[in-house]
Design a protein around this motif. Structure first.
Motif, PDB file in Angstrom:
ATOM      1  N   ILE A   7       0.862  -1.193   0.000  1.00 23.35           N
ATOM      2  CA  ILE A   7       0.000   0.000   0.000  1.00 23.35           C
ATOM      3  C   ILE A   7       0.893   1.237   0.000  1.00 23.35           C
ATOM      4  O   ILE A   7       1.662   1.467   0.937  1.00 23.35           O
ATOM      5  N   GLY A  38       5.277   9.665  -3.460  1.00 24.71           N
ATOM      6  CA  GLY A  38       4.769  10.165  -2.176  1.00 24.71           C
ATOM      7  C   GLY A  38       5.230  11.595  -1.939  1.00 24.71           C
ATOM      8  O   GLY A  38       5.196  12.429  -2.850  1.00 24.71           O
ATOM      9  N   GLY A  54      12.560  20.898  -0.909  1.00 22.73           N
ATOM     10  CA  GLY A  54      13.738  20.269  -1.532  1.00 22.73           C
ATOM     11  C   GLY A  54      14.129  18.974  -0.835  1.00 22.73           C
ATOM     12  O   GLY A  54      14.135  18.912   0.388  1.00 22.73           O
ATOM     13  N   GLY A 428       7.793   2.961   6.770  1.00 23.34           N
ATOM     14  CA  GLY A 428       7.886   4.327   6.261  1.00 23.34           C
ATOM     15  C   GLY A 428       7.467   5.409   7.235  1.00 23.34           C
ATOM     16  O   GLY A 428       7.288   5.171   8.431  1.00 23.34           O
ATOM     17  N   ARG A 429       7.314   6.597   6.719  1.00 20.89           N
ATOM     18  CA  ARG A 429       7.116   7.813   7.511  1.00 20.89           C
ATOM     19  C   ARG A 429       5.774   7.786   8.247  1.00 20.89           C
ATOM     20  O   ARG A 429       5.713   7.580   9.450  1.00 20.89           O
ATOM     21  N   GLN A 438      14.062   9.843   3.573  1.00 20.14           N
ATOM     22  CA  GLN A 438      13.781   8.712   2.687  1.00 20.14           C
ATOM     23  C   GLN A 438      14.526   7.444   3.090  1.00 20.14           C
ATOM     24  O   GLN A 438      14.009   6.346   2.958  1.00 20.14           O
ATOM     25  N   SER A 441      12.646   5.377   5.542  1.00 20.52           N
ATOM     26  CA  SER A 441      11.479   4.727   4.939  1.00 20.52           C
ATOM     27  C   SER A 441      11.908   3.518   4.126  1.00 20.52           C
ATOM     28  O   SER A 441      11.308   2.444   4.187  1.00 20.52           O
TER      29      SER A 441
HETATM   30  C1  LIG Z   1       9.169  19.499   3.295  1.00 17.06           C
HETATM   31  C2  LIG Z   1       9.849  18.166   3.341  1.00 17.06           C
HETATM   32  C3  LIG Z   1      11.197  18.073   3.020  1.00 17.06           C
HETATM   33  C4  LIG Z   1      11.837  16.840   3.054  1.00 17.06           C
HETATM   34  N1  LIG Z   1      13.163  16.779   2.739  1.00 17.06           N
HETATM   35  C5  LIG Z   1      13.790  15.582   2.677  1.00 17.06           C
HETATM   36  C6  LIG Z   1      15.130  15.490   2.283  1.00 17.06           C
HETATM   37  O1  LIG Z   1      15.789  16.498   2.020  1.00 17.06           O
HETATM   38  N2  LIG Z   1      15.704  14.262   2.196  1.00 17.06           N
HETATM   39  C7  LIG Z   1      15.003  13.121   2.484  1.00 17.06           C
HETATM   40  O2  LIG Z   1      15.558  12.029   2.338  1.00 17.06           O
HETATM   41  N3  LIG Z   1      13.729  13.180   2.932  1.00 17.06           N
HETATM   42  C8  LIG Z   1      13.096  14.375   3.026  1.00 17.06           C
HETATM   43  N4  LIG Z   1      11.802  14.448   3.441  1.00 17.06           N
HETATM   44  C9  LIG Z   1      11.144  13.222   3.918  1.00 17.06           C
HETATM   45  C10 LIG Z   1      10.637  12.334   2.782  1.00 17.06           C
HETATM   46  O3  LIG Z   1       9.733  13.069   2.009  1.00 17.06           O
HETATM   47  C11 LIG Z   1       9.944  11.128   3.388  1.00 17.06           C
HETATM   48  O4  LIG Z   1      10.818  10.493   4.306  1.00 17.06           O
HETATM   49  C12 LIG Z   1       9.538  10.067   2.369  1.00 17.06           C
HETATM   50  O5  LIG Z   1       8.835  10.570   1.287  1.00 17.06           O
HETATM   51  C13 LIG Z   1       8.650   9.057   3.089  1.00 17.06           C
HETATM   52  O6  LIG Z   1       8.377   7.994   2.216  1.00 17.06           O
HETATM   53  P1  LIG Z   1       7.177   7.004   2.540  1.00 17.06           P
HETATM   54  O7  LIG Z   1       7.060   6.096   1.379  1.00 17.06           O
HETATM   55  O8  LIG Z   1       7.384   6.443   3.878  1.00 17.06           O
HETATM   56  O9  LIG Z   1       5.898   7.930   2.666  1.00 17.06           O
HETATM   57  P2  LIG Z   1       5.226   8.903   1.620  1.00 17.06           P
HETATM   58  O10 LIG Z   1       6.236   9.644   0.864  1.00 17.06           O
HETATM   59  O11 LIG Z   1       4.213   9.650   2.414  1.00 17.06           O
HETATM   60  O12 LIG Z   1       4.479   7.906   0.638  1.00 17.06           O
HETATM   61  C14 LIG Z   1       3.319   7.206   1.027  1.00 17.06           C
HETATM   62  C15 LIG Z   1       2.495   6.912  -0.215  1.00 17.06           C
HETATM   63  O13 LIG Z   1       1.353   6.153   0.174  1.00 17.06           O
HETATM   64  C16 LIG Z   1       0.219   6.640  -0.507  1.00 17.06           C
HETATM   65  N5  LIG Z   1      -0.964   6.330   0.286  1.00 17.06           N
HETATM   66  C17 LIG Z   1      -1.313   6.845   1.492  1.00 17.06           C
HETATM   67  N6  LIG Z   1      -2.478   6.306   1.902  1.00 17.06           N
HETATM   68  C18 LIG Z   1      -2.870   5.437   0.950  1.00 17.06           C
HETATM   69  C19 LIG Z   1      -3.981   4.580   0.820  1.00 17.06           C
HETATM   70  N7  LIG Z   1      -4.946   4.521   1.743  1.00 17.06           N
HETATM   71  N8  LIG Z   1      -4.076   3.827  -0.302  1.00 17.06           N
HETATM   72  C20 LIG Z   1      -3.115   3.874  -1.260  1.00 17.06           C
HETATM   73  N9  LIG Z   1      -2.040   4.668  -1.169  1.00 17.06           N
HETATM   74  C21 LIG Z   1      -1.905   5.442  -0.073  1.00 17.06           C
HETATM   75  C22 LIG Z   1       0.478   8.144  -0.600  1.00 17.06           C
HETATM   76  O14 LIG Z   1      -0.289   8.743  -1.641  1.00 17.06           O
HETATM   77  C23 LIG Z   1       1.982   8.181  -0.883  1.00 17.06           C
HETATM   78  O15 LIG Z   1       2.251   8.131  -2.256  1.00 17.06           O
HETATM   79  C24 LIG Z   1      11.126  15.670   3.433  1.00 17.06           C
HETATM   80  C25 LIG Z   1       9.768  15.771   3.772  1.00 17.06           C
HETATM   81  C26 LIG Z   1       9.144  17.004   3.733  1.00 17.06           C
HETATM   82  C27 LIG Z   1       7.701  17.103   4.105  1.00 17.06           C
END
Ligand SMILES: Cc1cc2nc3c(=O)[nH]c(=O)nc-3n(C[C@H](O)[C@H](O)[C@H](O)COP(=O)(O)OP(=O)(O)OC[C@H]3O[C@@H](n4cnc5c(N)ncnc54)[C@H](O)[C@@H]3O)c2cc1C
Length: 610
Positions: A7, A38, A54, A428-429, A438, A441
Motif C-alpha cells: 500500500i 509520495g 527540496g 515508512g514515515r 527517505q 522509509s
Molecule cells: C518538506 C519536506 C522536506 C523533506 N526533505 C527531505 C530530504 O531532504 N531528504 C530526504 O531524504 N527526505 C526528506 N523528506 C522526507 C521524505 O519526504 C519522506 O521520508 C519520504 O517521502 C517518506 O516515504 P514514505 O514512502 O514512507 O511515505 P510517503 O512519501 O508519504 O508515501 C506514502 C504513499 O502512500 C500513498 N498512500 C497513502 N495512503 C494510501 C492509501 N490509503 N491507499 C493507497 N495509497 C496510499 C500516498 O499517496 C503516498 O504516495 C522531506 C519531507 C518534507 C515534508
C-alpha cells in the motif's frame, strides 16, 4: 511466484516491492495518487520541475546508497549546498558563522547576544525539558529568539516550549564518529564508500537526481513494472479485511468511484497509521482507535512561482525567520539541478508554507496563494512583481507526523495491536509515524521484505541515525547497517556517542604498561649482564659500566645482575606507568576536543533538522 500487496508508492512502498522482486516475490503496489514518489515526488508544471520541499539524498547506510545508485546511477548528481537565513531584512550564512552573524546584527545586538550566551552557559535552565530550553542553553536566549524560535514554530505550529527537548538532543547525539574524527583531523568530511559511491555530509554538498527526487521513484516504478510488479495509481485503500490474526485482502476506491478488492499472501503498508486503524475490518478495540485518533499530522503547501529572471539568489534554499512573512522556507530549484527548469533564462521558486488543513490558508484558491507568494517574495526584496510570469500550488496533507507529548503512548498502543497481524507490516514515515528521511522509509521496507522470506527484523526499531555509528563494527548477520541489532551492544542497547569516543580513544592500562616495561627492562638488564658474564667471565672490562651510575650497587657480577634486574624493573614500571598516564591525558584532551567540535558543528545545523 508468491504474491505480496504493497500500500503506497512512496519511497517505502516502492523499495519494499523492489526488494521483494530480488527475493523472488511479485507485488502489486496500490497508490492513492495519480503519481508515485509520495512526499518525495517531483511535480512538473509547464516543464518546470519541483519537489514537495527540496529533497536532499543522503544516507550513511551503505545499502541505501547502493540502492540509489543501482536505480539511477549516472543521473545522480553531486550538488553544492548553500543556504542562508533571512532575518530583519538581512541574509545570514547558515550554518551560522560567528563573524558573519555578528556583522549582520550590529555591535549592540552582538553585545546583547554575548551577554545572553554567557548567562545561558553560566546558569543553564534545568531540567531541560523542551526545545526552547535546549536551544537557549546552547546559544543563549537572544540567539534562540532571532534564529530558531520563529522558523521552528512555523514548521510545527506549536510553541517551542511544547516540543520535546529529546527530539533536538536525539538528532545531535547521533553523530558519526568517523565524521567527527575526519573533521577534527582534516577539517572536511565526505569521501567515497568501498564501491566508489560518494558519501556526502550534507554540510557542503548532497546528492540529487538530475530531474528531482521523483526521477528516482519513477525509475523504480518502471523497473518494477517491467518485471511484472505493477503499480496501480488512483486506488485508495480504505478497507483491510482480517480474520484470526491474518489479513486476507484489502479493498479500495478508485478515482472513478468504483470499488476493487485485492488478495495476497503478505501485505506491506505505508499508509498513515490513523487511516490504517480506521480501515481495519473488523475495527480494533476502542482504545486502539482512540490512540490512532490521537496521532496528529502537520500539513504543507508549496506555491511555485515561475520568474522571468535568470539568477535570483545563489542558495538552494533560504530559511525565512521574519515573523511578518508567512512562508517558512524558499527553494530555488535550478540551484538544486539546472535540469529542473526548461528555460535557463527563467527560475522557479518553491515557497513553503507549513500549516494545518483546518487553516484558512489551506482552502484559499490557488490564484490568491500565488499572489500571497509573489507579494512575500517582493517584500523579501528577492523579485519585482512584474517578473512573476506564472505559478502553481501543490498541497500535501500529512507531510509531518507530529511529535507532541502524547504521541509515544498512542503509537505504542497502535503498534501493539498491529503486531497481532502476522502477515501485515507497516513501514515508512506515516506508516510508522516517524519524522524521517527517505533512507529510513526505504530501510524499513527492505527489512519488511526480508521478513517475508524468513528473516526476523524488528522494522519498528530500524534507526538510520544510530547506524551513523561506525562502519565495520556495525556489521550484522546480514552485513547491512541500520538494522537495530547491528548497532546494539550485548545488552541490546545502542552505544552512545561518548561510549563510542571512549572506545575509539581507549585509555592505556597504566599498571599493565608499567608491568610490561618493567619486564622488558628487567629482562634486558639481566640478559645483557648474563651474556657478558658467560662470555667474558670476570674480565668484562668497561662493558655495562653506564648502568652502574644509575642502579645502586650494580656491577657486572651475578649479584649485580640480580640487583640491576630488580632496579631496572622498578624503573621500567615507573616509566611505563608515567608514559601511559601522560598519553591518557593527551588522548583525553584530544577526545574532548573532537567531541566538542563535532557537537558544536552539529548543533549549529539544528535548523536543518527542524
Ligand atoms: C518538506 C519536506 C522536506 C523533506 N526533505 C527531505 C530530504 O531532504 N531528504 C530526504 O531524504 N527526505 C526528506 N523528506 C522526507 C521524505 O519526504 C519522506 O521520508 C519520504 O517521502 C517518506 O516515504 P514514505 O514512502 O514512507 O511515505 P510517503 O512519501 O508519504 O508515501 C506514502 C504513499 O502512500 C500513498 N498512500 C497513502 N495512503 C494510501 C492509501 N490509503 N491507499 C493507497 N495509497 C496510499 C500516498 O499517496 C503516498 O504516495 C522531506 C519531507 C518534507 C515534508
Amino acid at each position: 511466484m508468491s504474491q505480496a500487496l504493497v500500500i503506497g508508492a512512496g519511497p517505502a512502498g516502492l523499495t519494499g516491492a523492489y526488494e521483494l522482486r530480488k527475493l523472488g516475490w511479485n507485488s502489486t503496489i496500490l497508490e492513492a495518487d495519480d503519481q508515485v514518489g509520495g512526499i518525495s515526488r517531483t511535480v512538473e508544471y509547464r516543464g518546470y520541475r519541483f519537489d514537495i520541499g527540496g529533497h536532499r539524498f543522503f544516507s550513511k547506510v551503505p545499502l541505501i546508497n547502493e540502492l540509489w545508485h543501482e536505480m539511477l546511477d549516472e543521473d545522480f548528481l553531486l550538488r553544492p549546498r548553500m543556504s542562508r537565513i533571512f532575518y530583519d531584512g538581512k541574509f545570514f550564512d547558515y550554518p551560522l558563522k560567528a563573524v558573519n552573524a555578528l556583522a549582520g546584527l550590529g555591535m549592540v545586538e552582538a553585545g546583547i547576544i554575548g551577554a545572553s550566551y554567557a548567562r545561558a552557559r553560566l546558569f543553564p535552565q534545568r531540567p531541560e525539558d523542551n526545545f526552547e530550553q535546549w536551544v537557549t542553553n546552547r546559544f543563549g536566549r537572544r540567539l534562540y529568539e532571532i534564529f530558531f524560535k520563529t522558523y521552528t514554530e512555523k514548521v510545527w505550529g506549536i510553541p517551542c516550549r511544547e516540543i520535546s527537548a529529546d527530539w533536538a538532543a536525539q538528532r545531535i547525539k547521533n553523530l558519526s564518529l568517523t565524521e567527527a574524527l575526519r573533521n577534527a583531523l582534516v577539517g572536511k568530511a565526505g569521501g567515497k564508500d568501498k564501491d566508489g559511491h560518494i558519501i556526502t555530509t550534507l554540510i557542503d554538498e548532497f546528492q540529487y537526481p538530475r530531474l528531482g527526487p521523483g526521477m528516482m521513484w519513477e525509475k523504480c516504478e518502471a523497473i518494477l513494472n517491467e518485471s511484472g510488479n505493477p503499480t496501480q495509481r488512483g486506488i485508495l485503500v480504505d478497507k483491510i479485511h482480517h480474520r484470526a490474526g491474518r489479513v486476507e485482502s484489502v479493498s479500495a476506491r478508485t478515482t472513478n468511484g468504483e470499488r476493487a478488492e485485492f488478495g495476497a499472501e503478505q501485505f506491506i503498508s505505508s499508509m498513515p497509521l490513523r487511516e490504517l486503524i480506521h480501515a481495519l475490518d473488523p475495527l480494533p478495540p476502542e482504545d486502539v482507535v482512540r490512540a490512532a485518533d490521537g496521532l496528529t499530522y502537520r500539513d504543507f503547501l508549496t506555491v511555485v512561482l515561475i520568474v522571468n529572471r535568470e539568477d535570483i539568489f545563489p542558495d538552494n534554499w533560504i530559511y525565512i525567520h521574519s515573523s511578518d512573512i508567512l512562508m517558512g522556507r524558499i527553494q530555488n530549484y535550478k540551484n538544486w539541478s539546472p535540469h529542473m527548469v526548461p528555460d535557463a533564462s527563467r527560475s522557479s521558486l518553491g515557497l513553503e508554507y507549513f500549516l494545518w488543513d483546518s487553516d484558512d490558508l489551506w482552502t484559499w484558491p490557488d490564484e490568491k496563494l500565488i499572489e500571497l507568494g509573489r507579494d512575500e517574495c517582493v517584500k523579501l526584496g528577492l523579485i519585482e512583481p512584474h517578473e512573476v510570469e506564472d505559478g502553481t500550488v501543490v498541497r500535501m496533507r500529512k507531510a509531518y507526523p507530529v511529535y507532541d507529548q502524547t504521541y509515544p503512548g498512542n503509537l505504542a498502543t497502535v503498534r501493539q495491536y498491529l503486531d497481532t497481524l502476522e502477515n501485515f507490516q507497516t513501514v515508512g514515515r506515516n506508516g510508522q509515524h516517524r519524522y524521517n528521511n527517505q533512507d529510513h522509509s526505504m530501510l524499513t521496507a527492505v527489512y519488511a521484505a526480508r521478513n517475508i522470506v524468513g528473516d526476523a527484523h524488528d522494522v519498528w526499531a530500524v534507526n538510520v541515525d544510530e547506524a551513523y555509528h561506525e562502519e565495520g563494527e556495525a556489521s550484522s548477520v546480514s552485513g547491512d547497517r541500520g538494522v537495530p541489532q547491528a548497532v546494539m551492544d550485548a545488552s541490546g542497547r545502542a552505544p552512545t556517542l561518548d561510549e563510542m569516543i571512549a572506545a575509539a580513544f581507549a585509555p592505556l592500562d597504566k599498571t599493565a604498561l608499567g608491568a610490561a616495561v618493567a619486564i622488558v627492562m628487567g629482562l634486558g638488564m639481566f640478559v645483557a649482564s648474563a651474556v657478558l658474564l658467560v662470555r667474558d667471565g670476570d674480565m668484562v672490562g668497561p662493558h655495562l659500566s653506564l648502568p652502574g651510575h644509575y642502579f645502586l650497587g650494580y656491577d657486572v657480577t651475578w649479584r649485580g645482575a640480580i640487583l640491576g634486574t630488580v632496579e631496572a624493573a622498578i624503573g621500567g614500571f615507573f616509566v611505563g606507568f608515567l608514559g601511559a598516564t601522560m598519553r591518557n591525558l593527551l588522548i583525553d584532551g584530544y577526545a574532548y576536543y573532537v567531541r566538542r567540535s563535532a557537537v558544536t558543528k552539529r548543533t549549529r545545523q539544528i535548523l536543518d533538522e527542524v
